[in-house]
Structures are given as structure tokens and as C-alpha cells.
Design an enzyme around this catalytic site. Structure first.
Site: not given
Length: 233
Positions: A10, A84
Site C-alpha cells: 500500500h 498486516e
């Protein structure tokens, strides 16, 4: 044709800019992050033609994926397994904050170990979770088609090691820059070890500005205006 896989991190968030550990806190892209995602998506779309885009369900990954989806006309699918690494009590903290409160654990973590007693996932747990998700999504993708997986820095470091047959704690590669990607190709044989070959790592439009992490370079006219109003020495 062999399976083609792009693992895309990202773009930038405010926590990235402040060097705060994000973990699974849902932090949105900042202004520079939206620029990075847009520029990076354009470069990806010029080089590749994905048949699927699958992202972590955290908004920074979803929004990054959205730029590529609009560029190539492929919808974004979400997979929470691509989140994550969870860092428990450390999430939202800077390295200085962590070192001040957990000096021994911080030293062990920086040396390649896993933080203990703070509710964080181990590297092995992350590699297993992300690896399962990536292999599952690969299996669902048309043979020979390009799959783009949009995830996070620590998670992608673990899964790249896993796909290359390395220990999840392997530190033979640097961390991936925001809005950059790794490119892998299936080995082409069912009994190949490892099953994937790394074609590129930390690939991205680094020529887009003089400092990718700071955003686009100022326009010449704006630079001239700034110089004109700057106080003399």
C-alpha cells in the site's frame, strides 16, 4: 502458461510518515499516499494486465488497490487474511516509544527475533496466514493470468521469504517501499523447490520525483515563487 504474481505494498499513510508501527490499526492514505498510489498504479497498468486484484481489507490497501482497479477495469476483491502483521500493544508507537518501555524486547525484535508478551504475531504466524491466502488466491486465478495482491510491508516481507522457501525470519531482503511491488513467476514444475522465482523486488516509479517518500516535486513556477518570497540571509 506459468502463474504470474505481483505483491504490491500500500501507499503512504500518516503513520508511515511519522515512523509509527501501524500493525492492524486502520490508517487511511495521506495526501502523498494518494499520489503514490495513483502514479504507481499507472506504471503497473502500463506494464501488466492483471486478471484479478485482491487486497487486504484495511483501508490503506483497499484505496491503493482502487487506483489500479480503475486503471485496468478489474474489481478489487478483499481478503482479511492479507492484513498486516498484528503488533499488539506496540501498534501506534514509534521505535523510540517501544524502546523506552520494552528495551529488551525491542533489542530482540531489531535483531530479528519476535516480541514476546505484547500480543504480537510471530513472523512464522504471519507467513503462514499470508502464505495460505496468497496460495489460495493463486489457485483461484486463471492459469497464466496475473494476480495482484495488495498488502502491507511486514506481511509481504514474510510471504516473499515463504514463497522463496526461506525461513519466515529471513532478512535477506530489505523492506518494500510504499506503493512498490515484488514480481514472482511460478517455477513451472509441480516438484520444483522453491515453487516460485523472484523476477523483481521493490519495483516502482522511483523516477516520479526526487524523493518518493516526500511526494511530487514542486512545480518550477511554485519553486520560483517560493524563492521570491524567501527572506534573504
Amino acid at each position: 502458461m506459468r502463474q504470474h504474481l505481483l505483491l504490491w505494498r500500500h501507499a503512504r499513510t500518516a503513520y508511515n510518515a511519522l515512523a509509527r508501527l501501524q500493525g492492524q490499526i486502520d490508517i487511511p492514505l495521506d495526501e502523498v499516499g494518494h499520489w503514490q498510489a495513483r502514479v504507481s498504479a499507472a506504471r503497473l497498468a502500463a506494464r501488466h494486465r492483471p486478471v484479478r486484484i485482491v487486497a487486504s481489507d484495511l483501508s490503506r490497501a483497499v484505496d491503493t488497490a482502487g487506483y489500479l482497479a480503475r486503471a485496468v477495469g478489474v474489481p478489487v476483491e478483499l481478503d482479511p487474511r492479507l492484513r498486516e502483521r498484528a503488533f499488539g500493544e506496540w501498534e501506534g508507537m514509534t521505535g523510540h516509544d517501544i524502546e523506552a518501555r520494552w528495551p529488551q524486547e525491542f533489542r530482540e525484535w531489531r535483531a530479528g527475533g519476535d516480541p514476546v508478551g505484547v500480543g504480537a504475531e510471530t513472523r512464522a504466524e504471519v507467513a503462514a496466514r499470508i502464505g495460505e491466502a496468497v496460495r489460495d488466491q493463486v489457485a483461484r486465478t486463471t492459469e497464466g493470468g496475473t494476480l495482484v495482491v495488495v498488502s502491507h510491508g511486514s506481511a509481504l516481507g514474510s510471504v516473499v521469504a515463504d514463497l522463496l522457501g526461506q525461513d519466515p525470519a529471513w532478512r535477506g531482503i530489505v523492506g518494500m517501499h510504499n506503493a512498490h511491488w515484488a514480481e514472482l513467476l511460478a517455477a513451472g514444475s509441480a516438484d520444483a523447490d522453491p515453487a516460485w522465482r523472484l523476477l523483481g523486488y521493490n519495483v516502482g516509479p522511483t523516477d516520479a520525483s526526487s524523493d518518493w517518500n516526500a511526494g511530487p516535486d514542486p512545480e518550477p513556477a511554485q519553486e520560483a515563487a517560493d524563492d521570491a518570497t524567501r527572506d534573504p540571509d
